[in-house]
Write a protein that holds these residues in place. Structure first.
Motif, PDB file in Angstrom:
ATOM      1  N   ALA A   1      -5.419   4.156  -3.909  1.00 32.09           N
ATOM      2  CA  ALA A   1      -5.492   4.484  -5.829  1.00 32.09           C
ATOM      3  C   ALA A   1      -6.117   3.003  -5.883  1.00 32.09           C
ATOM      4  CB  ALA A   1      -4.405   4.113  -6.158  1.00 32.09           C
ATOM      5  N   ILE A   2      -7.050   2.223  -4.311  1.00 33.22           N
ATOM      6  CA  ILE A   2      -8.350   1.046  -4.636  1.00 33.22           C
ATOM      7  C   ILE A   2      -9.291   1.332  -4.885  1.00 33.22           C
ATOM      8  CG2 ILE A   2      -8.865  -0.353  -2.952  1.00 33.22           C
ATOM      9  CD1 ILE A   2      -6.044  -0.858  -0.839  1.00 33.22           C
ATOM     10  N   GLY A   3      -9.533   0.643  -6.101  1.00 31.55           N
ATOM     11  CA  GLY A   3     -11.130   1.332  -6.202  1.00 31.55           C
ATOM     12  C   GLY A   3     -10.798   2.248  -7.568  1.00 31.55           C
ATOM     13  N   THR A   4      -9.767   3.082  -7.845  1.00 27.48           N
ATOM     14  CA  THR A   4      -9.846   4.277  -9.112  1.00 27.48           C
ATOM     15  C   THR A   4      -8.817   3.085 -10.054  1.00 27.48           C
ATOM     16  OG1 THR A   4      -9.834   6.206  -9.293  1.00 27.48           O
ATOM     17  CG2 THR A   4      -8.306   5.213  -8.021  1.00 27.48           C
TER      18      THR A   4
ATOM     19  N   LYS B   1       0.694  -1.761   0.076  1.00 24.84           N
ATOM     20  CA  LYS B   1      -0.260  -0.289   0.220  1.00 24.84           C
ATOM     21  C   LYS B   1       0.676   1.148   0.010  1.00 24.84           C
ATOM     22  CE  LYS B   1      -4.150  -2.100   2.013  1.00 24.84           C
ATOM     23  NZ  LYS B   1      -5.204  -1.929   3.540  1.00 24.84           N
ATOM     24  N   SER B   2       2.176   1.198   0.308  1.00 27.52           N
ATOM     25  CA  SER B   2       3.011   2.200   1.057  1.00 27.52           C
ATOM     26  C   SER B   2       3.795   2.726  -0.416  1.00 27.52           C
ATOM     27  CB  SER B   2       4.108   2.377   2.149  1.00 27.52           C
ATOM     28  OG  SER B   2       4.866   1.398   1.386  1.00 27.52           O
ATOM     29  N   ALA B   3       3.359   1.479  -1.469  1.00 30.76           N
ATOM     30  CA  ALA B   3       4.028   1.756  -2.641  1.00 30.76           C
ATOM     31  C   ALA B   3       3.915   2.971  -3.850  1.00 30.76           C
ATOM     32  CB  ALA B   3       4.213   0.534  -3.954  1.00 30.76           C
ATOM     33  N   LEU B   4       4.942   4.217  -4.205  1.00 32.32           N
ATOM     34  CA  LEU B   4       4.247   5.180  -5.391  1.00 32.32           C
ATOM     35  C   LEU B   4       4.318   4.758  -6.612  1.00 32.32           C
ATOM     36  CD1 LEU B   4       7.198   7.652  -3.966  1.00 32.32           C
ATOM     37  CD2 LEU B   4       4.974   7.407  -2.708  1.00 32.32           C
ATOM     38  N   LEU B   5       3.033   5.475  -6.414  1.00 34.29           N
ATOM     39  CA  LEU B   5       2.484   5.352  -8.390  1.00 34.29           C
ATOM     40  C   LEU B   5       3.364   5.442  -9.314  1.00 34.29           C
ATOM     41  CD1 LEU B   5      -1.629   6.767  -7.620  1.00 34.29           C
ATOM     42  CD2 LEU B   5      -1.200   4.133  -7.809  1.00 34.29           C
ATOM     43  N   PRO B   6       3.679   5.740 -10.155  1.00 37.12           N
ATOM     44  CA  PRO B   6       4.849   5.913 -11.357  1.00 37.12           C
ATOM     45  C   PRO B   6       4.288   6.931 -11.421  1.00 37.12           C
ATOM     46  CG  PRO B   6       2.793   3.627 -12.488  1.00 37.12           C
ATOM     47  CD  PRO B   6       3.045   3.623 -10.689  1.00 37.12           C
ATOM     48  N   PHE B   7       2.282   7.185 -11.914  1.00 28.68           N
ATOM     49  CA  PHE B   7       1.958   8.648 -12.467  1.00 28.68           C
ATOM     50  C   PHE B   7       1.436   9.088 -11.347  1.00 28.68           C
ATOM     51  CE2 PHE B   7       3.924   6.937 -16.053  1.00 28.68           C
ATOM     52  CZ  PHE B   7       4.596   7.679 -16.914  1.00 28.68           C
ATOM     53  N   PRO B   8       1.586   9.987 -10.072  1.00 26.97           N
ATOM     54  CA  PRO B   8       0.649   9.927  -8.908  1.00 26.97           C
ATOM     55  C   PRO B   8      -0.631  11.084  -9.651  1.00 26.97           C
ATOM     56  CG  PRO B   8       2.696  10.449  -8.399  1.00 26.97           C
ATOM     57  CD  PRO B   8       2.784  10.428  -9.975  1.00 26.97           C
ATOM     58  N   ILE B   9      -1.574  10.918  -8.658  1.00 24.24           N
ATOM     59  CA  ILE B   9      -3.013  11.780  -9.443  1.00 24.24           C
ATOM     60  C   ILE B   9      -2.664  13.456  -8.373  1.00 24.24           C
ATOM     61  CG2 ILE B   9      -5.094  11.807  -9.582  1.00 24.24           C
ATOM     62  CD1 ILE B   9      -5.038   9.389  -9.053  1.00 24.24           C
ATOM     63  N   PRO B  10      -2.547  14.316  -9.225  1.00 25.42           N
ATOM     64  CA  PRO B  10      -2.342  15.782  -8.217  1.00 25.42           C
ATOM     65  C   PRO B  10      -2.974  15.328  -6.777  1.00 25.42           C
ATOM     66  CG  PRO B  10      -1.406  15.363 -10.366  1.00 25.42           C
ATOM     67  CD  PRO B  10      -2.201  14.468 -10.406  1.00 25.42           C
ATOM     68  N   ASN B  11      -2.583  16.113  -5.170  1.00 24.74           N
ATOM     69  CA  ASN B  11      -3.394  16.240  -4.558  1.00 24.74           C
ATOM     70  C   ASN B  11      -4.312  14.790  -4.534  1.00 24.74           C
ATOM     71  OD1 ASN B  11      -2.988  18.468  -4.370  1.00 24.74           O
ATOM     72  ND2 ASN B  11      -3.546  19.364  -6.345  1.00 24.74           N
ATOM     73  N   GLU B  12      -4.833  14.258  -4.763  1.00 21.24           N
ATOM     74  CA  GLU B  12      -6.095  12.904  -4.393  1.00 21.24           C
ATOM     75  C   GLU B  12      -5.199  11.783  -4.220  1.00 21.24           C
ATOM     76  OE1 GLU B  12      -8.633  12.182  -7.918  1.00 21.24           O
ATOM     77  OE2 GLU B  12      -8.668  14.451  -8.040  1.00 21.24           O
ATOM     78  N   CYS B  13      -4.101  10.828  -5.328  1.00 20.34           N
ATOM     79  CA  CYS B  13      -3.722   9.839  -4.656  1.00 20.34           C
ATOM     80  C   CYS B  13      -2.393   9.746  -5.396  1.00 20.34           C
ATOM     81  CB  CYS B  13      -4.600   8.977  -5.622  1.00 20.34           C
ATOM     82  SG  CYS B  13      -6.120   8.563  -5.550  1.00 20.34           S
ATOM     83  N   ASP B  14      -1.436   9.596  -3.998  1.00 17.09           N
ATOM     84  CA  ASP B  14       0.345   9.186  -4.220  1.00 17.09           C
ATOM     85  C   ASP B  14       0.329   8.241  -4.498  1.00 17.09           C
ATOM     86  OD1 ASP B  14       0.783  11.964  -4.177  1.00 17.09           O
ATOM     87  OD2 ASP B  14       0.620  12.238  -2.181  1.00 17.09           O
TER      88      ASP B  14
END
Length: 396
Positions: free
Chosen positions: A101-104, A83-96
């Motif tokens: 990002a679960i469910g999106t 769960k703590s792994a960073l997204l390759p392309f974060p969603i600004p001000n929403e998901c890092d």
């Protein structure tokens, strides 16, 4: 080349597949859409999440209002491994992170998307599941309906015919419910527009009983929701379809009375949302169970779904609370209704039970056409005896 490298070299296959129906050729994009995958970071051995491919070629398309990067896929995140792994392309001000990002849907480089049957072996704690196929805690009426589904609707072409009130959509409307609608509903999987329409009919009958027909108006989701074939049309054909949907929506809004809210369920593509419109004061509210996708605070309403599958059930619960709480078009009215951050299992099961009982009551008109072993069970549900515990039926 080492054995380990050979095992992890494969990612998304690059080939075409033939099917028997006229030897139609499926492109790679068509073949892979909807496939379960593992999401990795840095290397293909570092699995951080599991998900489903939504769009293979995302070039030029928008995700969370931002164009997808080149050579990236649009993937829904269903389960997080880290769960703590960073997204390759974060969603600004929403998901890092992956956990956020679960469910999106997220953007993931194609070379880091690994087919689930080819994913690298890694140690993972296996959770024991008492009944992985048929859940044991479903509402009784829904279980009975599912039993009927397996026995009476397994033959191709068999369905339950439901004739809806003319005033529901201002049109004569026959709805055909079949096993492709009932089975996912029983298993708490993503549901069809038919399931949404059935629940709108349930609420409409309650509105007639409580004299609320002039307070709310429904839009048929079949007439405006995104269809799978639309993405394959050229730009002119897409514009033509959009204009057609807009015309249907305008006609429905123009028929609304003053102080009447129009409830518009809409499938944006693998996800249900509810739009609430007051056409006279030009107010629009969006109830999205993946509310973190919206950038604007004024548009964020409603509890958030716990996974990537329950958006349809949350939409039905949204409509139920709006109708039963007699919501008005002002912002404070909706805010006071949707104070929770998530719905309980009992609240979701309540709408599932109402849905199943409605379909069972429709079956009471065709009891003599159903398999004889199912007739007594459906009748018990119709007359309310099954909910009282009679008889006790063993779940399969």
């Amino acid at each position: 080349m080492s054995v380990d490298k050979i095992k992890t070299e494969k990612s998304v296959p690059n080939y075409e597949t033939l099917i028997d129906d006229g030897m139609k050729v499926l492109s790679k994009d068509e073949y892979l859409q909807g496939k379960p995958v593992a999401l990795t970071l840095v290397s293909k051995t570092n699995v951080v999440a599991y998900g489903t491919i939504v769009d293979v070629n995302g070039a030029g398309k928008l995700l969370h209002g931002v164009p997808l990067p080149m050579n990236c896929m649009r993937v829904s995140v269903d389960e997080a491994v880290e769960k703590s792994a960073l997204l390759p392309f974060p969603i600004p001000n929403e998901c890092d992170t992956v956990g956020d990002a679960i469910g999106t849907h997220v953007s993931c480089p194609a070379h880091l998307v690994v087919m689930k049957d080819e994913k690298p072996q890694r140690k993972k704690i296996v959770e024991k599941k008492s009944n992985p196929v048929l859940p044991s805690n479903v509402p009784r009426s829904l279980h009975i309906l599912y039993c009927y589904d397996k026995r009476g609707l397994k033959i191709p072409g068999k369905h339950i015919s439901m004739f809806l009130d003319h005033d529901l959509f201002d049109d004569e409307y026959e709805l055909l419910v079949d096993l492709e609608d009932i089975t996912p509903f029983y298993l708490l999987e993503p549901i069809s527009a038919n399931c949404i329409v059935v629940y709108m009919w349930i609420l409409f009958k309650k509105m007639k009983k409580d004299n609320k027909v002039k307070k709310f108006r429904f839009m048929n989701p079949h007439t405006i929701s995104v269809m799978p074939y639309v993405s394959k049309l050229d730009e002119n054909e897409k514009i033509e379809h959009l204009n057609s949907w807009a015309s249907v929506l305008v006609d429905r809004l123009s028929g609304a009375a003053r102080n009447q809210l129009v409830l518009v369920p809409y499938n944006v593509g693998c996800h249900w949302i509810l739009t609430v419109i007051d056409p006279y004061v030009e107010v629009v509210y969006l109830l999205d169970s993946l509310s973190h996708r919206n950038r604007y605070e004024d548009w964020k309403y409603g509890p958030r779904q716990p996974d990537a599958k329950q958006c349809g059930y949350y939409l039905m619960r949204f409509m139920k609370e709006i109708v039963e709480e007699n919501a008005a078009s002002d912002k404070d009215s909706l805010s006071s209704i949707f104070m929770k951050t998530v719905y309980s299992n009992e609240e979701i099961d309540e709408v599932r039970s109402e849905w199943a009982e409605c379909v069972c009551k429709t079956l009471c008109f065709v009891l003599f056409l159903t398999p004889i072993s199912v007739v007594p069970l459906v009748a018990l549900v119709v007359f309310g005896l099954y909910e009282l515990g009679f008889p006790k039926v063993t779940r399969e």
